[in-house]
Design an enzyme around this catalytic site. Structure first.
Site, PDB file in Angstrom:
ATOM      1  N   HIS A 101     -32.821  42.214  70.938  1.00  0.00           N
ATOM      2  CA  HIS A 101     -31.611  43.027  70.801  1.00  0.00           C
ATOM      3  C   HIS A 101     -31.523  43.739  69.455  1.00  0.00           C
ATOM      4  CE1 HIS A 101     -27.827  44.598  71.892  1.00  0.00           C
ATOM      5  NE2 HIS A 101     -27.316  43.543  72.492  1.00  0.00           N
ATOM      6  N   ASP A 139     -35.632  55.135  88.915  1.00  0.00           N
ATOM      7  CA  ASP A 139     -36.523  55.247  90.074  1.00  0.00           C
ATOM      8  C   ASP A 139     -37.970  55.182  89.603  1.00  0.00           C
ATOM      9  OD1 ASP A 139     -37.967  55.887  92.324  1.00  0.00           O
ATOM     10  OD2 ASP A 139     -36.802  57.671  92.831  1.00  0.00           O
TER      11      ASP A 139
END
Length: 463
Positions: free
Chosen positions: A168, A383
């Site tokens: 992070h 996608d």
């Protein structure tokens, strides 16, 4: 490596190939790149997992999603080459990336199960997450460890699960989505990202000399005089769906002047109230609702497009437990709105300065509840050649994450995760069910329901 996974009522086997290190497809600069003073605070020194679940697509034929993503990853790392490096720590706990090009961890796996067998609703917690995202020994450290771990698990139906774990300190949710967009573009034949990554971490470094100019209750030093409200034993994590019907039900409890609040605000205020009642704190305890606020638009000029570092704060709304439990929902909502409004460019500069002055402290954990909204990051639309995902979001217990979700009825809404001890979860569900129930005069004015006093043995609740 093979391990048997048993869920109820599902049993299946995952076979993992040996972990690989994927390096950039072309030579990249060897340099030392400091993180910002927002990036390297203690509260971000951990790895966070995201899951992206895809169904089968006949148009992809026999293509192996692991092979497609592996090749695209090497190309993406040419542009995001710091991810292929390792973190080092300098003076004053300052973190920097040694852009060594050592690579990111990649695992290919197969599971003898179909997507349909996972159940009607695909949502966290995923009971088999440890195998869908294998923690390679030695990989989860902060220093000198891979900054990304990716596992692609193929399913019998032709679908697959893409699990990603990232450090992070390197990026926030917005930056993660930007990197993943580049990865998806590379799988679809792009040679250059549509948005080029920007490092420029000096934009969020402390001033000289550093000076704290704002109040930061999220970093208050608070003594836990009553001990922990609950331990980590017998914890339960659940996801709750909030579509238009549920959000409308919550809005019934708002006064007229707050009817125009955002969905995020009313949902956050409601969950804070239900959770506070559920954990049964001492009534005089201070409770903190810490709200992740993306601050990119707060800067003038704005943070450059393509910047993928951490650009958020978590301002804290604070209230006595008894007030959250007894006052109208509008009370907690006003606190949430006020906390959100505190984040400005100056606020962010002040946070960076505080980090340097106080040694990069952890946020306050006593009485704290953190929420993070990732609904606007476009994760469902990613996608990789197989179409949009059927689920995309984190599976992590530190905060309540809000993700976009389409339920089995085709309704679009928000999925909110909650993590509580089992006994507190039961109370949480009861309180939430009351708020979501059809209009009922016995509970319509929720803050005046004297049953709360009797039910939870809270004799000194103040009205």
């Amino acid at each position: 490596m093979t391990q048997q996974i048993t869920t109820t009522p599902l049993t299946f086997t995952v076979r993992r190939h040996p972990p690989e290190l994927i390096v950039p497809a072309k030579p990249t600069p060897r340099e030392l790149k400091p993180l910002s003073d927002i990036d390297d605070q203690e509260g971000l020194r951990f790895h966070i997992p995201f899951f992206h679940i895809y169904g089968s697509n006949p148009k992809m034929g026999n293509k192996n999603p692991a092979s497609v993503i592996r090749e695209a990853l090497a190309k993406a790392l040419v542009f995001y080459y710091p991810f292929a490096g390792r973190l080092k720590e300098g003076q004053g706990r300052k973190l920097m990336v040694d852009c060594s090009g050592e690579g990111v961890l990649f695992i290919e796996a197969e599971a003898d199960v179909t997507l349909k067998q996972f159940g009607v609703e695909l949502q966290p917690p995923f009971p088999c997450r440890e195998e869908l995202l294998y923690d390679v020994p030695g990989s989860s450290g902060i220093l000198d460890s891979p900054l990304l771990l990716i596992q692609v698990t193929r399913l019998l139906c032709g679908g697959f699960i893409l699990a990603v774990r990232f450090n992070h300190t390197m990026c926030d949710g917005f930056g993660y989505a930007q990197f993943m967009t580049t990865l998806s573009e590379m799988t679809n034949g792009a040679s250059v990202p549509s948005i080029l990554p920007v490092w420029q971490r000096e934009l969020l470094c402390a001033r000289e000399p550093p000076h704290v100019t704002c109040t930061h209750h999220e970093y208050d030093k608070v003594a836990d005089t009553n001990g922990k409200i609950f331990t980590l034993n017998d914890m339960e994590r659940r996801s709750f769906f909030f579509g238009p019907t549920q959000i409308s039900a919550l809005r019934r409890f708002l006064p007229t002047h707050l009817k125009g609040c955002t969905t995020f605000e009313v949902l956050t205020a409601s969950l804070w109230r239900c959770r506070t009642i559920a954990i049964q704190p001492n009534l005089e305890d201070d409770m903190r609702m810490m709200i992740i606020v993306n601050a990119r638009s707060k800067f003038k000029p704005m943070i450059p497009v393509g910047y993928y570092g951490n650009v958020f704060a978590y301002p804290a709304a604070i209230s006595k437990a008894q007030d959250i439990c007894n006052k109208p929902l509008g009370y907690t909502l006003e606190l949430v709105k006020k906390a959100k409004s505190e984040v400005t460019e100056e606020y962010m500069r002040s946070v960076a300065d505080l980090m340097v002055i106080r040694g990069r402290p952890l946020f306050t954990t006593v009485g704290s509840y953190i929420v993070s909204d990732v609904t606007r990051f476009g994760l469902l639309e990613l996608d990789f050649g197989w179409g949009k995902s059927v689920y995309a979001g984190p599976d992590f217990h530190v905060a309540s994450f809000y993700t976009r979700y389409i339920n089995r009825k085709g309704e679009s809404g928000i999925l909110a995760s909650v993590w509580l001890p089992a006994i507190a979860m039961k109370r949480f569900v009861e309180e939430l069910d009351k708020m979501l129930a059809p209009d009922d005069n016995d509970y319509h004015v929720i803050q005046e329901d004297s049953q709360l006093i009797q039910k939870y043995n809270l004799p000194t609740m103040i009205r």
